[in-house]
Design a protein around this motif. Sequence first.
Motif: not given
Length: 334
Positions: A134, A136, A204, A207, A210, A233, A237-238, A241, A244-245
């Motif tokens: 994936e 992003l 990204v 996951r 990025a 990681d 980074l979390a 993400i 983005f979500e």
Amino acid sequence: MALEAAGVTAVEEAVYRLLITTGPLTAVEVADRLGADVAEARDVLTGLTTKGMASHTDGLPRRYRPTPPDVALTPHLKRNADALDLARIEVTSLLETYRDAARRHDPGGLIEVITGGEALRQHLRQIQASARDEMLWFCKAQYVAMPSGSNNAEFDALGRGVTYRVLYEKAFFDDEGAVDNVVEGVRAGELARSVPHLPLRLAVADRAIAICPLVPGGPHGSPDEPTTALVRDSSLLAALIALFERYWEDAVPLEVDGSGAVVGTDGAGAPEPLSSIDRRLLSLLVAGVADKAIATQVGLSRRTVQRHIQHMMDLAGATTRMQLAWQAARRGWL
């Protein structure tokens, strides 16, 4: 020592091969054939019997016959293979522990600073080339290093089965050729949505890594060479993400109509006229009224009510009724 992996010593392998080649032999015969001591040959034959690689007759002198190799050796190899698998899992776990410790002691392993447009383009191509699952993407207006339509790595990745979820801000479509490039991406399999504004540029991969700017860029940003962070990681980074979500959840899906035009580029969805029945059903739905009660109030069957609701969900690009309520409010349907 071809059979060492099965736990067989060199001497045992030599005796087993002899039995395979000649058939049943006594300890004396084995000693004569190999030029070994009889007591040593008897010990080796006893070891082969214990390992299930040979068996002997009841009469004296005992004659030793070989067990078929598939019966004798496959269980040993399977046990060793299982042990190797466990070892590999443990090595992977130790490697993760090592990397976690390295990140805590060396922050440089978490964030790498990239300076310059060419370096940024190279890293963007590399993370897409290595992506397996994936990508992003936040696409803001007025490119910094990669002009719209120049990202051929995306089409290569889409061809490999990599999912692309791309968010475009409204102003992006003012760039020359932007709409045509989005049409090409969507037709190739890109999942695209639009929002009025994006807070930063972002890419990204899987996951796990990025790329995002450290200072604003583009015509209205810093005039210097772009300075970008490569983030691995980590909690940072979390957070990227999750950002983005959050934007993806509220964004309007972009669709290409039959004429090749993109619908939804304003970030608020194209206005879709609803019938008076649709609007009444929608107001009751948002108020939390159950389908059965809605059907009673408007004089329709429950199935017809559900069909109207599904139609509105399709128009809004919503997959749940909660999303329908949100999109309806944004589109001025209520």
